[in-house]
Enzyme design. Structure first.
Site, mmCIF file in Angstrom:
data_model
loop_
_atom_site.group_PDB
_atom_site.id
_atom_site.type_symbol
_atom_site.label_atom_id
_atom_site.label_comp_id
_atom_site.label_asym_id
_atom_site.label_seq_id
_atom_site.Cartn_x
_atom_site.Cartn_y
_atom_site.Cartn_z
ATOM 1 N N HIS A 161 -78.459 -17.897 7.881
ATOM 2 C CA HIS A 161 -78.204 -18.251 6.486
ATOM 3 C C HIS A 161 -79.113 -17.451 5.560
ATOM 4 O O HIS A 161 -80.283 -17.206 5.867
ATOM 5 C CB HIS A 161 -78.462 -19.742 6.239
ATOM 6 C CG HIS A 161 -77.445 -20.620 6.883
ATOM 7 N ND1 HIS A 161 -76.304 -21.042 6.242
ATOM 8 C CD2 HIS A 161 -77.392 -21.141 8.141
ATOM 9 C CE1 HIS A 161 -75.590 -21.791 7.073
ATOM 10 N NE2 HIS A 161 -76.228 -21.862 8.226
ATOM 11 N N GLU A 210 -69.060 -18.818 3.804
ATOM 12 C CA GLU A 210 -69.325 -18.857 5.232
ATOM 13 C C GLU A 210 -68.874 -17.587 5.941
ATOM 14 O O GLU A 210 -67.804 -17.036 5.652
ATOM 15 C CB GLU A 210 -68.643 -20.067 5.876
ATOM 16 C CG GLU A 210 -69.256 -21.395 5.454
ATOM 17 C CD GLU A 210 -68.882 -22.518 6.402
ATOM 18 O OE1 GLU A 210 -68.990 -22.323 7.633
ATOM 19 O OE2 GLU A 210 -68.475 -23.591 5.917
ATOM 20 N N CYS A 219 -70.542 -27.084 3.883
ATOM 21 C CA CYS A 219 -71.125 -26.410 5.042
ATOM 22 C C CYS A 219 -72.357 -27.190 5.462
ATOM 23 O O CYS A 219 -73.344 -27.233 4.728
ATOM 24 C CB CYS A 219 -71.486 -24.960 4.705
ATOM 25 S SG CYS A 219 -72.282 -24.071 6.067
ATOM 26 N N GLY A 222 -75.294 -24.974 6.224
ATOM 27 C CA GLY A 222 -75.705 -24.412 4.942
ATOM 28 C C GLY A 222 -76.508 -25.400 4.115
ATOM 29 O O GLY A 222 -77.482 -25.023 3.438
#
Length: 284
Positions: A161, A210, A219, A222
């Protein structure tokens, strides 16, 4: 070949869940991409495949395929749907299970109120663990693309990420910058891109582009990565409510060396059976 499936979602992040314990199914990339297609297949952000565990101490194996057909390491919203699925389908009578993933063991738990809590594991923030190519271990890094730049922090929640803080997620350039950062050469395995707005010390708003799926309504990993970033940057205190277009998650984290805890819903939409056509593999 016909397979049985269940359509589920976690805050609008939607999945095709397939029981590969009681039926034989191991999707090729082309089959996964076809199933995820919203015009010709069933339609979803990811395909989740439930398999018997291959390792001691785990109840099941959890495989995740993005809408582009690629297999990935982790999916937080999918993990919540996973535990509800195996419980509702009678594959286990345990409310808390241990699940083998490409990123290691996760521990989801079905709560009495229907919510699902998942131990998402300990986040990793070293650039090499993402992986992210840099000569610096700075918490905030600058990345340049298309004549622009962004200040990002990198986190691995078992998948990569890049999180940036924005003033207003409603006007953040998610569709413009998300794919450019996702495929940036400094991320050799690509990256999920988070755009985080801090509302107050216990609440954020978040949009995520994504890897392999585009912007989704929610997400889970996330949300975890954004909260880890916000706490490390001194902007947040746990627990944190994460508001995404599809709804809210609650994220808890006690700091480096500790696991991230995620709590949120998992919903079954419908079940069915579908015939998968013979599909040629795409050239690489």
């Amino acid at each position: 070949m016909k397979i049985r499936f269940t359509k589920m979602h976690g805050l609008g992040n939607d999945f095709v869940v397939i029981d590969a314990v009681r039926q034989s199914f191991a999707p090729t990339p082309a089959q996964a991409k076809w199933l995820a297609d919203r015009h010709f297949g069933i339609g979803c952000d990811q395909i989740l495949v439930v398999e018997p565990s291959r390792v001691e101490g785990a109840d099941f194996r959890y495989r995740i395929f993005n809408a582009d057909g690629g297999e990935v390491e982790q999916c937080g919203n999918g993990a919540r749907c996973f535990v509800r699925f195996v419980h509702d389908e009678g594959l286990t009578d345990q409310r808390a299970i241990r699940v083998e993933t490409m990123a290691g063991i996760i521990a989801p738990r079905l709560e009495n109120d229907g919510q699902v809590t998942v131990d998402m594991g300990v986040p990793r923030c070293a650039p090499a663990d993402i992986p992210f190519l840099t000569d610096s271990d700075d918490l905030v890094q600058t990345i340049e693309f298309a004549g622009r730049s962004a200040a990002i922090s990198v986190v691995s929640m078992g998948n990569p990420h890049a999180v940036q803080v924005v003033d207003n997620v409603d006007i953040a350039p998610v569709g413009r910058d998300g794919p450019l950062i996702e495929a940036h050469p400094r991320f050799p395995k690509r990256v999920n891109v988070g755009f985080m707005q801090v509302a107050h010390r216990h609440a954020i708003r978040l949009r995520v582009f994504e890897r392999g799926a585009g912007e989704t309504l929610a997400c889970g990993t996330g949300a975890c990565a954004a909260v880890v970033t916000g706490i490390r940057r001194g902007l947040l205190d746990a627990p944190v409510r994460v508001a995404m277009p599809g709804g809210e998650l609650s994220i808890g984290w006690a700091g480096m060396g500790h696991p991230v805890w995620m709590t949120g819903p998992a919903v079954t939409v419908f079940t069915g059976e579908i015939a998968i056509p013979e599909l040629p593999e795409e050239s690489k």
